[in-house]
Design a protein around this motif. Structure first.
Motif, PDB file in Angstrom:
ATOM      1  N   VAL A  49     -27.071   3.328 -51.102  1.00  0.00           N
ATOM      2  CA  VAL A  49     -27.564   2.323 -51.522  1.00  0.00           C
ATOM      3  C   VAL A  49     -28.981   2.317 -51.643  1.00  0.00           C
ATOM      4  CG1 VAL A  49     -27.809  -0.279 -51.665  1.00  0.00           C
ATOM      5  CG2 VAL A  49     -26.139   0.507 -51.904  1.00  0.00           C
ATOM      6  N   PRO A  50     -30.324   2.320 -52.764  1.00  0.00           N
ATOM      7  CA  PRO A  50     -31.803   2.541 -51.738  1.00  0.00           C
ATOM      8  C   PRO A  50     -32.062   1.252 -51.175  1.00  0.00           C
ATOM      9  CG  PRO A  50     -31.489   3.483 -54.327  1.00  0.00           C
ATOM     10  CD  PRO A  50     -29.898   2.732 -54.253  1.00  0.00           C
ATOM     11  N   GLY A  51     -33.058   1.117 -50.845  1.00  0.00           N
ATOM     12  CA  GLY A  51     -33.574   0.085 -49.662  1.00  0.00           C
ATOM     13  C   GLY A  51     -32.369  -0.346 -48.257  1.00  0.00           C
ATOM     14  N   PHE A  52     -31.272   0.686 -48.318  1.00  0.00           N
ATOM     15  CA  PHE A  52     -29.986   0.428 -47.085  1.00  0.00           C
ATOM     16  C   PHE A  52     -31.021   0.730 -45.737  1.00  0.00           C
ATOM     17  CE2 PHE A  52     -26.737   2.068 -43.770  1.00  0.00           C
ATOM     18  CZ  PHE A  52     -26.031   0.838 -43.283  1.00  0.00           C
ATOM     19  N   LEU A  53     -30.605   0.167 -45.066  1.00  0.00           N
ATOM     20  CA  LEU A  53     -31.645   0.364 -44.002  1.00  0.00           C
ATOM     21  C   LEU A  53     -30.756   1.593 -42.327  1.00  0.00           C
ATOM     22  CD1 LEU A  53     -34.159  -2.498 -43.535  1.00  0.00           C
ATOM     23  CD2 LEU A  53     -34.918   0.346 -44.775  1.00  0.00           C
ATOM     24  N   GLY A  54     -29.440   0.863 -42.485  1.00  0.00           N
ATOM     25  CA  GLY A  54     -28.573   0.361 -41.119  1.00  0.00           C
ATOM     26  C   GLY A  54     -27.583  -0.025 -41.300  1.00  0.00           C
ATOM     27  N   THR A  55     -26.790  -0.158 -40.230  1.00  0.00           N
ATOM     28  CA  THR A  55     -25.135  -0.785 -39.843  1.00  0.00           C
ATOM     29  C   THR A  55     -25.617  -1.298 -38.516  1.00  0.00           C
ATOM     30  OG1 THR A  55     -24.500  -0.602 -41.904  1.00  0.00           O
ATOM     31  CG2 THR A  55     -23.096  -1.113 -40.138  1.00  0.00           C
ATOM     32  N   ASP A  56     -24.634  -2.358 -37.458  1.00  0.00           N
ATOM     33  CA  ASP A  56     -25.292  -2.177 -36.272  1.00  0.00           C
ATOM     34  C   ASP A  56     -23.298  -2.544 -36.411  1.00  0.00           C
ATOM     35  OD1 ASP A  56     -26.700  -1.594 -34.707  1.00  0.00           O
ATOM     36  OD2 ASP A  56     -27.861  -2.795 -35.019  1.00  0.00           O
ATOM     37  N   HIS A  57     -22.583  -1.730 -35.209  1.00  0.00           N
ATOM     38  CA  HIS A  57     -20.909  -3.026 -34.936  1.00  0.00           C
ATOM     39  C   HIS A  57     -20.637  -2.920 -33.566  1.00  0.00           C
ATOM     40  CE1 HIS A  57     -19.993  -0.625 -38.764  1.00  0.00           C
ATOM     41  NE2 HIS A  57     -20.988   0.284 -38.625  1.00  0.00           N
ATOM     42  N   ALA A  58     -20.032  -4.418 -33.499  1.00  0.00           N
ATOM     43  CA  ALA A  58     -19.646  -4.492 -32.076  1.00  0.00           C
ATOM     44  C   ALA A  58     -18.355  -5.122 -32.397  1.00  0.00           C
ATOM     45  CB  ALA A  58     -20.194  -5.910 -31.354  1.00  0.00           C
ATOM     46  N   GLN A  59     -17.519  -4.884 -31.853  1.00  0.00           N
ATOM     47  CA  GLN A  59     -16.145  -5.459 -30.852  1.00  0.00           C
ATOM     48  C   GLN A  59     -15.805  -6.503 -29.676  1.00  0.00           C
ATOM     49  OE1 GLN A  59     -13.752  -4.467 -33.893  1.00  0.00           O
ATOM     50  NE2 GLN A  59     -12.549  -6.587 -32.722  1.00  0.00           N
ATOM     51  N   THR A  60     -15.236  -7.170 -29.275  1.00  0.00           N
ATOM     52  CA  THR A  60     -15.217  -8.135 -28.176  1.00  0.00           C
ATOM     53  C   THR A  60     -14.213  -7.468 -27.969  1.00  0.00           C
ATOM     54  OG1 THR A  60     -13.550  -9.776 -29.160  1.00  0.00           O
ATOM     55  CG2 THR A  60     -16.413 -10.157 -28.900  1.00  0.00           C
ATOM     56  N   PRO A  61     -13.432  -7.783 -26.356  1.00  0.00           N
ATOM     57  CA  PRO A  61     -11.996  -7.397 -25.964  1.00  0.00           C
ATOM     58  C   PRO A  61     -11.093  -8.214 -27.081  1.00  0.00           C
ATOM     59  CG  PRO A  61     -13.409  -7.193 -24.541  1.00  0.00           C
ATOM     60  CD  PRO A  61     -14.112  -7.806 -25.327  1.00  0.00           C
ATOM     61  N   GLY A  62     -10.825  -9.589 -27.180  1.00  0.00           N
ATOM     62  CA  GLY A  62     -10.467 -10.044 -27.726  1.00  0.00           C
ATOM     63  C   GLY A  62     -10.578 -10.492 -28.830  1.00  0.00           C
ATOM     64  N   GLY A  63     -10.818  -9.462 -29.655  1.00  0.00           N
ATOM     65  CA  GLY A  63     -10.672  -8.864 -31.218  1.00  0.00           C
ATOM     66  C   GLY A  63     -11.358  -9.008 -31.917  1.00  0.00           C
ATOM     67  N   LEU A  64     -13.032 -10.434 -31.705  1.00  0.00           N
ATOM     68  CA  LEU A  64     -13.883 -10.299 -32.513  1.00  0.00           C
ATOM     69  C   LEU A  64     -14.990  -8.892 -32.824  1.00  0.00           C
ATOM     70  CD1 LEU A  64     -15.123 -12.692 -34.104  1.00  0.00           C
ATOM     71  CD2 LEU A  64     -16.575 -13.197 -32.207  1.00  0.00           C
ATOM     72  N   GLY A  65     -14.803  -8.983 -34.402  1.00  0.00           N
ATOM     73  CA  GLY A  65     -15.589  -7.546 -34.908  1.00  0.00           C
ATOM     74  C   GLY A  65     -16.909  -8.192 -35.154  1.00  0.00           C
ATOM     75  N   ILE A  66     -18.156  -7.538 -35.350  1.00  0.00           N
ATOM     76  CA  ILE A  66     -19.344  -7.389 -35.812  1.00  0.00           C
ATOM     77  C   ILE A  66     -20.104  -7.325 -36.681  1.00  0.00           C
ATOM     78  CG2 ILE A  66     -21.909  -9.328 -35.935  1.00  0.00           C
ATOM     79  CD1 ILE A  66     -20.017 -10.909 -33.063  1.00  0.00           C
ATOM     80  N   THR A  67     -20.051  -6.956 -37.773  1.00  0.00           N
ATOM     81  CA  THR A  67     -20.877  -6.271 -38.552  1.00  0.00           C
ATOM     82  C   THR A  67     -21.786  -6.284 -39.291  1.00  0.00           C
ATOM     83  OG1 THR A  67     -19.195  -4.827 -39.186  1.00  0.00           O
ATOM     84  CG2 THR A  67     -21.263  -4.183 -40.158  1.00  0.00           C
TER      85      THR A  67
END
Length: 126
Positions: A49-67
């Protein structure tokens, strides 16, 4: 988008504002058949996608995922949102992979970063 054992441990760099972020927070179900493959495909697809800059990801031990996806402008974000393969993956996510999720989209007005320089000292040095 949270199974990234091979991903480097470094955040996406700070960009010159304004730009947009899409924060996708999830709790997944036990049914994950096909998730990894689809996730990998989405990560490859969004890079086109033109203009896409990047992605960060995180996952907690309890199962909450953040992108967090970073996009130069609203048009880039709209292109990603309307991509046919991405839309199909969203449907599959609602049907199978996600117990719940939230999506927050925001325009970034301020951004800065920090990277510790190499001081030449060993990690145990005080």
């Amino acid at each position: 988008m949270s199974d990234h054992p091979e991903a480097p441990v470094a955040p996406v760099e700070a960009f010159e504002p304004p730009y947009y972020v899409a924060v996708f927070t999830t709790v997944r179900t036990d049914e994950q058949s096909g998730y990894r493959e689809t996730n990998a495909r989405m990560e490859d697809l969004v890079k086109d996608v033109p203009g896409f800059l990047g992605t960060d990801h995180a996952q907690t031990p309890g199962g909450l995922g953040i992108t967090v996806g970073y996009f130069r402008d609203a048009d880039a974000l709209a292109q990603w949102r309307s991509d046919a393969e991405h839309r199909a993956a969203q449907e599959r996510g609602r049907a199978d992979w996600y117990r719940s999720y939230t999506l927050h989209v925001a325009k970034v007005e301020r951004s800065h970063g920090f990277v510790r320089g190499d001081t030449g000292q060993s990690p145990s040095a005080g």
